[in-house]
Enzyme design. Structure first.
Site, mmCIF file in Angstrom:
data_model
loop_
_atom_site.group_PDB
_atom_site.id
_atom_site.type_symbol
_atom_site.label_atom_id
_atom_site.label_comp_id
_atom_site.label_asym_id
_atom_site.label_seq_id
_atom_site.Cartn_x
_atom_site.Cartn_y
_atom_site.Cartn_z
ATOM 1 N N ASN A 1 -71.811 9.404 -0.062
ATOM 2 C CA ASN A 1 -71.317 9.190 1.298
ATOM 3 C C ASN A 1 -72.397 8.405 2.035
ATOM 4 O O ASN A 1 -73.398 8.973 2.470
ATOM 5 C CB ASN A 1 -71.069 10.560 1.955
ATOM 6 C CG ASN A 1 -70.564 10.435 3.376
ATOM 7 O OD1 ASN A 1 -70.414 9.328 3.906
ATOM 8 N ND2 ASN A 1 -70.306 11.569 3.996
ATOM 9 N N ARG B 1 -67.074 7.930 -0.519
ATOM 10 C CA ARG B 1 -66.329 7.983 0.736
ATOM 11 C C ARG B 1 -66.292 6.572 1.307
ATOM 12 O O ARG B 1 -67.331 5.934 1.478
ATOM 13 C CB ARG B 1 -67.049 8.893 1.711
ATOM 14 C CG ARG B 1 -66.352 8.938 3.027
ATOM 15 C CD ARG B 1 -67.197 9.626 4.046
ATOM 16 N NE ARG B 1 -66.346 10.172 5.087
ATOM 17 C CZ ARG B 1 -66.691 11.153 5.876
ATOM 18 N NH1 ARG B 1 -67.855 11.724 5.740
ATOM 19 N NH2 ARG B 1 -65.885 11.561 6.804
ATOM 20 N N HIS C 1 -61.395 10.815 9.511
ATOM 21 C CA HIS C 1 -61.634 12.202 9.064
ATOM 22 C C HIS C 1 -60.552 12.662 8.080
ATOM 23 O O HIS C 1 -60.314 13.860 7.917
ATOM 24 C CB HIS C 1 -61.672 13.191 10.249
ATOM 25 C CG HIS C 1 -62.876 13.042 11.130
ATOM 26 N ND1 HIS C 1 -62.808 13.116 12.504
ATOM 27 C CD2 HIS C 1 -64.175 12.829 10.835
ATOM 28 C CE1 HIS C 1 -64.014 12.939 13.018
ATOM 29 N NE2 HIS C 1 -64.856 12.761 12.020
ATOM 30 N N ARG D 1 -69.920 9.791 21.875
ATOM 31 C CA ARG D 1 -68.818 8.823 22.063
ATOM 32 C C ARG D 1 -67.881 9.311 23.160
ATOM 33 O O ARG D 1 -67.647 10.504 23.289
ATOM 34 C CB ARG D 1 -68.011 8.668 20.764
ATOM 35 C CG ARG D 1 -68.712 7.850 19.714
ATOM 36 C CD ARG D 1 -67.927 7.863 18.410
ATOM 37 N NE ARG D 1 -68.627 8.623 17.394
ATOM 38 C CZ ARG D 1 -68.113 8.973 16.216
ATOM 39 N NH1 ARG D 1 -66.871 8.636 15.907
ATOM 40 N NH2 ARG D 1 -68.814 9.670 15.352
ATOM 41 N N GLU E 1 -65.541 17.944 2.622
ATOM 42 C CA GLU E 1 -65.125 16.578 2.297
ATOM 43 C C GLU E 1 -65.663 16.141 0.937
ATOM 44 O O GLU E 1 -64.987 15.423 0.202
ATOM 45 C CB GLU E 1 -65.614 15.624 3.403
ATOM 46 C CG GLU E 1 -64.855 15.823 4.705
ATOM 47 C CD GLU E 1 -65.644 15.441 5.932
ATOM 48 O OE1 GLU E 1 -66.624 16.151 6.255
ATOM 49 O OE2 GLU E 1 -65.309 14.440 6.578
#
Ligand code: ADP
Length: 395
Positions: free
Chosen positions: A9, A93, A182, A242, A383
């Site tokens: 990742n 990923r 996601h 964010r 994940e």
């Protein structure tokens, strides 16, 4: 003999890896680790299957600080521990799969060309996802590689929920549509829901992935119908730094009246807003809960209000609500935010079990009362395991 699966990742300033060993059930982690602080002061750390730290070093000042060196260093470290065992498959990923990749893909020259064509849609992430694939082709030429996309899970969204209300050409010619992110986390949650609650797995479930980056998705029978993130991972909920959804008119005002340029606006929206911007204290939920400053409470309340509002919006998109799942750093650990959200959703049939909500555990657990119309769960996401499963399945 079991097989080894390497999961990568890679982001702009870090590369994370997990090495799995296949078992009769799910693959199990042998080692996981990361190289952080690339281009500044790279630090390598790793843990073993028992979660014990087995590496923790700052790289010497005279070695390259880039992705290429970091990946080679990590692989050499792993190979020292593998005693000649081969890696069977590498799963990556990849943030963006556009509209074309709705499932994991084996890496071929055509696939790499396809991924490169997607760089304009995710210029900050996609190049960092592609680079390790090429480096590993060089280092482990016999290991097949598989790309697992964060957008793929959302390709089941109906067109209604994928479009912006711009002239159609912007979606059709420029790819400006709501992709969602996601997806690997949501896919993992959807994969374990059938063992936890069949009604939730078959019915109308909203999953709240609340971390530094946060988003939510509405699932019908385990398939995504709508999600809060859009063209980029900026839309939807406010996040650590964010801003989340913002009136496009604000951006015009920043440009036209405050004379901010694109780079300044990008920094404002991605790095200086969200929990950090609202509180002026920190992007980290733990710091905010620990602070007595009223701005910290305002920021955490703002976050919870937006999660509650998005839950109702997603419930509208899936025709009601049978189940709400909390996951990721905040979702799994922050009972204060969960309680705040659930209290705002009483009108929808959410009845929180306060004692169950206060329990700390790394296991999936129900936190709603037995007679709550909406079942509420905390389910830790995974994940990396999802990528390992997908990489094996793609062989
Ligand atoms: P990322 O998006 O970087 O993967 P994570 O899923 O690790 O982020 O989530 C990080 C967030 O989780 C941070 O805001 C952190 O404060 C929050 N968090 C982690 N543990 C707790 C806790 N015990 N209580 C409240 N918030 C927590």
């Amino acid at each position: 003999m079991s097989d080894l699966v390497l999961v990568i990742n890679a982001g702009s300033s870090s590369i994370k890896f997990s090495l799995f060993e296949t078992t009769a059930a799910d693959p199990q982690v042998l080692y996981k680790g990361q190289m952080e602080g690339l281009y500044v002061e790279p630090k390598f750390s790793a843990k073993d299957a028992n979660d014990e730290k087995v590496a923790n070093e700052t790289l010497p000042a005279d070695v390259p600080k880039n992705h290429d060196y970091a990946l080679r260093h990590m692989l050499a470290w792993l190979q020292q521990r593998l005693g000649g065992r081969q890696i069977k498959v590498i799963g990556h990923r990849v943030v963006h799969g556009g509209t074309q990749y709705s499932k994991p893909e084996r890496v071929t020259p055509e696939l790499l060309a396809g991924l490169e064509a997607l760089i304009p849609l995710a210029p900050l992430h996609e190049p960092h996802n592609i680079a390790p694939i090429k480096i590993l082709q060089d280092l482990l030429p016999d290991a097949p590689q598989v790309t697992c996309f964060d957008t793929a899970f959302h390709t089941t969204q109906p067109e209604l929920n994928q479009m912006f209300a711009l002239p159609l050409d912007f979606a059709q010619k420029e790819g400006i549509r709501r992709y969602g992110f996601h997806g690997l986390s949501y896919e993992y949650i959807a994969s374990v829901l059938p063992q936890i609650d069949t009604r939730a797995a078959e019915g109308r479930t909203v999953v709240a992935h609340l971390g530094n980056g946060s988003s939510m998705a509405g699932l019908l029978g385990g398939a995504c119908q709508a999600t809060t993130m859009g063209f980029t991972a900026l839309e939807g909920l406010p996040m650590g730094t964010r801003c989340g959804s913002i009136d496009g008119g604000v951006l015009l005002h920043l440009m036209n009246h405050l004379k901010m340029d694109a780079k300044q606006i990008e920094t404002l929206l991605y790095k200086e807003s969200g929990l950090l911007g609202l509180s002026g204290i920190s992007s980290d939920m733990r710091d905010l809960h620990a602070s007595s400053d009223p701005r910290a409470k305002f920021a955490t309340d703002y976050f919870a209000r937006r999660v509650a509002r998005e839950t109702a919006s997603l419930a509208a998109a899936i025709g009601g609500l049978d189940c709400l799942v909390f996951t990721a750093g905040i979702g799994e650990n922050d009972d204060i935010t969960r309680a705040n959200v659930c209290h705002q959703l009483r009108w929808l049939g959410v009845e929180l079990d306060e004692a169950a909500n206060a329990v700390r555990s790394g296991e999936p657990r129900r936190i709603s009362l037995a007679d709550s119309k909406v079942a509420v769960y905390v389910i830790p996401t995974n994940e990396e395991l999802m990528i390992a499963r997908q990489a094996l399945a793609a062989l």
